[in-house]
Design an enzyme around this catalytic site. Structure first.
Site, PDB file in Angstrom:
ATOM      1  N   ASP A 101       0.851  -1.186   0.000  1.00 20.98           N
ATOM      2  CA  ASP A 101       0.000   0.000   0.000  1.00 20.98           C
ATOM      3  C   ASP A 101       0.893   1.245   0.000  1.00 20.98           C
ATOM      4  O   ASP A 101       2.106   1.136   0.154  1.00 20.98           O
ATOM      5  CB  ASP A 101      -0.949   0.025   1.215  1.00 20.98           C
ATOM      6  CG  ASP A 101      -0.215  -0.279   2.495  1.00 20.98           C
ATOM      7  OD1 ASP A 101       0.947   0.158   2.636  1.00 20.98           O
ATOM      8  OD2 ASP A 101      -0.797  -0.948   3.375  1.00 20.98           O
ATOM      9  N   ASP A 143       1.590   5.272   1.357  1.00 15.36           N
ATOM     10  CA  ASP A 143       1.316   6.342   2.310  1.00 15.36           C
ATOM     11  C   ASP A 143       1.866   7.637   1.736  1.00 15.36           C
ATOM     12  O   ASP A 143       2.912   7.644   1.089  1.00 15.36           O
ATOM     13  CB  ASP A 143       2.011   6.062   3.650  1.00 15.36           C
ATOM     14  CG  ASP A 143       1.482   4.809   4.300  1.00 15.36           C
ATOM     15  OD1 ASP A 143       0.279   4.757   4.582  1.00 15.36           O
ATOM     16  OD2 ASP A 143       2.268   3.856   4.489  1.00 15.36           O
ATOM     17  N   ASP A 179       9.753   5.445  12.785  1.00 11.35           N
ATOM     18  CA  ASP A 179      10.394   4.440  13.629  1.00 11.35           C
ATOM     19  C   ASP A 179      11.817   4.088  13.162  1.00 11.35           C
ATOM     20  O   ASP A 179      12.796   4.421  13.814  1.00 11.35           O
ATOM     21  CB  ASP A 179       9.499   3.194  13.801  1.00 11.35           C
ATOM     22  CG  ASP A 179       8.930   2.642  12.500  1.00 11.35           C
ATOM     23  OD1 ASP A 179       9.268   3.165  11.414  1.00 11.35           O
ATOM     24  OD2 ASP A 179       8.154   1.670  12.567  1.00 11.35           O
TER      25      ASP A 179
HETATM   26  P1  ATP Z   1       4.159  -2.270   5.656  1.00 11.75           P
HETATM   27  O1  ATP Z   1       4.946  -2.788   4.524  1.00 11.75           O
HETATM   28  O2  ATP Z   1       3.802  -3.310   6.626  1.00 11.75           O
HETATM   29  O3  ATP Z   1       2.978  -1.410   5.270  1.00 11.75           O
HETATM   30  P2  ATP Z   1       5.134   0.207   6.678  1.00 11.75           P
HETATM   31  O4  ATP Z   1       6.493   0.621   7.127  1.00 11.75           O
HETATM   32  O5  ATP Z   1       4.562   0.912   5.498  1.00 11.75           O
HETATM   33  O6  ATP Z   1       5.173  -1.346   6.452  1.00 11.75           O
HETATM   34  P3  ATP Z   1       2.838   1.197   8.044  1.00 11.75           P
HETATM   35  O7  ATP Z   1       2.197   0.679   9.283  1.00 11.75           O
HETATM   36  O8  ATP Z   1       2.080   1.197   6.769  1.00 11.75           O
HETATM   37  O9  ATP Z   1       4.170   0.352   7.890  1.00 11.75           O
HETATM   38  O10 ATP Z   1       3.346   2.655   8.389  1.00 11.75           O
HETATM   39  C1  ATP Z   1       3.762   3.593   7.417  1.00 11.75           C
HETATM   40  C2  ATP Z   1       4.925   4.414   7.946  1.00 11.75           C
HETATM   41  O11 ATP Z   1       4.523   5.146   9.116  1.00 11.75           O
HETATM   42  C3  ATP Z   1       6.127   3.606   8.395  1.00 11.75           C
HETATM   43  O12 ATP Z   1       6.966   3.279   7.318  1.00 11.75           O
HETATM   44  C4  ATP Z   1       6.782   4.539   9.376  1.00 11.75           C
HETATM   45  O13 ATP Z   1       7.506   5.550   8.728  1.00 11.75           O
HETATM   46  C5  ATP Z   1       5.589   5.176  10.053  1.00 11.75           C
HETATM   47  N1  ATP Z   1       5.179   4.413  11.248  1.00 11.75           N
HETATM   48  C6  ATP Z   1       4.259   3.432  11.312  1.00 11.75           C
HETATM   49  N2  ATP Z   1       4.125   2.962  12.548  1.00 11.75           N
HETATM   50  C7  ATP Z   1       4.974   3.675  13.312  1.00 11.75           C
HETATM   51  C8  ATP Z   1       5.297   3.682  14.688  1.00 11.75           C
HETATM   52  N3  ATP Z   1       4.707   2.833  15.538  1.00 11.75           N
HETATM   53  N4  ATP Z   1       6.218   4.574  15.125  1.00 11.75           N
HETATM   54  C9  ATP Z   1       6.802   5.452  14.269  1.00 11.75           C
HETATM   55  N5  ATP Z   1       6.546   5.474  12.967  1.00 11.75           N
HETATM   56  C10 ATP Z   1       5.647   4.612  12.477  1.00 11.75           C
HETATM   57 MG    MG Z   2       2.544   0.715   4.699  1.00 11.87          MG
END
Ligand code: ATP
Ligand code: MG
Length: 434
Positions: free
Chosen positions: A57, A59, A135
């Site tokens: 997905d 963001d 993070d």
């Molecule tokens: P995935 O591939 O599982 O979607 P992702 O890194 O995109 O991994 P998301 O939960 O979609 O994870 O979150 C999008 C972004 O938001 C992360 O890449 C990170 O930059 C930020 N983020 C998400 N959760 C946290 C957290 N608990 N603390 C700090 N930053 C976060």
């Molecule tokens: Mg994501």
């Protein structure tokens, strides 16, 4: 913390072509930029693209506040309390648009803390501030799809090249702020094959118990991300490595090796099956996986209850209730799943009735297929069950012949969405009254 100036990585270096990007995410960024806002694709999608993977997905991060995003995309939905953001739907694709967040300084209602844990994170900030509140460094890359440049304030790009997982800032503080980052670390280790650097890894085991304070509903969401996204087999050992399995599944604590959760062959096989189904685009349900995760403690408790004089069915039903109610204190299990999980368990002894009306009614149970798949899993661990498996495999062929009903291979127990047609009166198994 001090913020490094950004390094800009050009398309010639990062090699991501515009055509690789989700056109809808690009469109969202373009529209925001046209309205005079800053906007970037950010997070996991940029990380995955750099690694040559297809993002699941997208963001978007912007300096537009949610209400401004709403004026640019009037049909978007503003969601979340702990972390407010906009859901923009573009030709059916959901893009999450979050406003840049600032540093945690105050304790006002928009930026609530409790013992170092962030309860609410709605204070807006600049692009640079938004980078450092993320993070891991590899999750803090900002891609401008119009200029095709990546901005890196935290050294995430070289870390990604080195397959290094590094928390931004002081790891203990960052885990305390949000202990779910411990689970996210394990997930990225498993999914991306990255290795945490020493400071990121060192406090993980010792801080695992912080997960006890996370609301069970949020932990259930994380469990789904951990095990239902195609990397469950690698995720389990990554969680075990930092003793996070015990923190997630307290029901697995008993009899385990010190620090480790108990995980038998059945559980590991269920994880592998789930990954395989996802790889083959088949549907999966947490109900089946949860049945596999908690089966050992349920069975052990049922044995105890039987030794105390309960009959087999009653003992299993009681054990199912006890284990489930212990587990939901840590991870919520929505009722639509827990009901199925319980049925999968309580149908197991009924497979021994291979003849007569009882056998017939079992075949017509709505959850027959899920329970049968579970029996197959149990046989992986206990070969004495193979005869029963063969019997029920044959019995289903009989039903298909008799009724002309076709059960496709896809209709596996992991799939709670498709229901075999129910025929005749449904009977309740003894001891499963609820
Ligand atoms: P995935 O591939 O599982 O979607 P992702 O890194 O995109 O991994 P998301 O939960 O979609 O994870 O979150 C999008 C972004 O938001 C992360 O890449 C990170 O930059 C930020 N983020 C998400 N959760 C946290 C957290 N608990 N603390 C700090 N930053 C976060
Ligand atoms: Mg994501």
């Amino acid at each position: 913390m001090t913020i490094n100036s950004s390094i800009i990585i050009s398309a010639a270096d990062h090699g991501i072509a515009v055509q690789q990007l989700c056109p809808h995410a690009t469109e969202v960024v373009r529209r925001l930029q046209e309205e005079g806002y800053e906007a970037y694709i950010v997070g996991g999608s940029v990380r995955d693209l750099v690694l040559g993977k297809v993002p699941k997905d997208y963001d978007v991060a912007t300096d537009a506040i949610p209400e401004e995003v709403k004026t640019v995309f009037p049909r978007c939905r503003l969601i979340g309390r702990r972390f407010r953001l906009a859901h923009v739907r573009m030709h059916g694709t959901l893009i999450e648009v979050a406003t840049f967040r600032g540093p945690q300084v105050s304790d006002d209602d928009d930026h609530k803390h409790k013992n170092g844990r962030i309860l609410r994170d709605n204070v807006w900030g600049t692009l640079e501030e938004d980078a450092v509140r993320r993070d891991f460094t590899i999750n803090a890359l900002f891609l401008d799809p119009v200029r095709t440049e990546i901005m890196d304030f935290v050294g995430g790009y070289p870390d990604l090249m080195d397959r290094k997982l590094r928390l931004i800032g002081d790891p203990r503080t960052r885990y305390r702020e949000d202990p779910v980052r411990l689970l996210r670390a394990a997930r990225f280790i498993a999914k991306l094959g990255v290795e945490p650097d020493e400071e990121t890894a060192a406090p993980m085991t010792e801080m695992a118990s912080l997960l006890h304070d996370i609301p069970p509903a949020r932990l259930f969401e994380e469990v789904c991300k951990l095990f239902m996204t195609g990397h469950a087999s690698q995720t389990w050992p990554a969680l075990q490595r930092f003793q996070l399995t015990r923190a997630l599944f307290p029901v697995l604590e008993r009899d385990g090796e010190p620090g480790q959760a108990r995980a038998g062959k059945l559980l590991l096989k269920a994880l592998a099956n789930t990954d395989e189904r996802i790889a083959n685009d088949k549907p999966v349900t947490p109900a089946f996986l949860l049945a596999a995760i908690m089966w050992e403690p349920v069975r052990a408790r049922a044995d105890e209850l039987q030794a105390d004089g309960l009959n087999e069915y009653a003992a299993l039903g009681e054990a199912a209730d006890e284990v489930m109610s212990q587990q939901v204190q840590r991870t919520a299990i929505p009722r639509r799943f827990s009901v199925v999980t319980r049925q999968i368990w309580t149908m197991q002894p009924r497979f021994r009735n291979t003849r007569g009306r009882r056998a017939k009614s079992l075949l017509q149970e709505r959850r027959f297929r899920a329970a049968y798949d579970f029996l197959l899993l149990r046989a992986e661990q206990d070969t004495s069950l193979q005869g029963l498996c063969d019997h029920w495999t044959e019995a289903q062929k009989g039903v298909e012949l008799n009724t002309g009903q076709r059960r496709s291979d896809d209709r596996r127990g992991n799939d709670s969405r498709r229901r075999p047609p129910r025929r005749g009166r449904r009977r309740r198994a003894p001891g499963t009254a609820k």
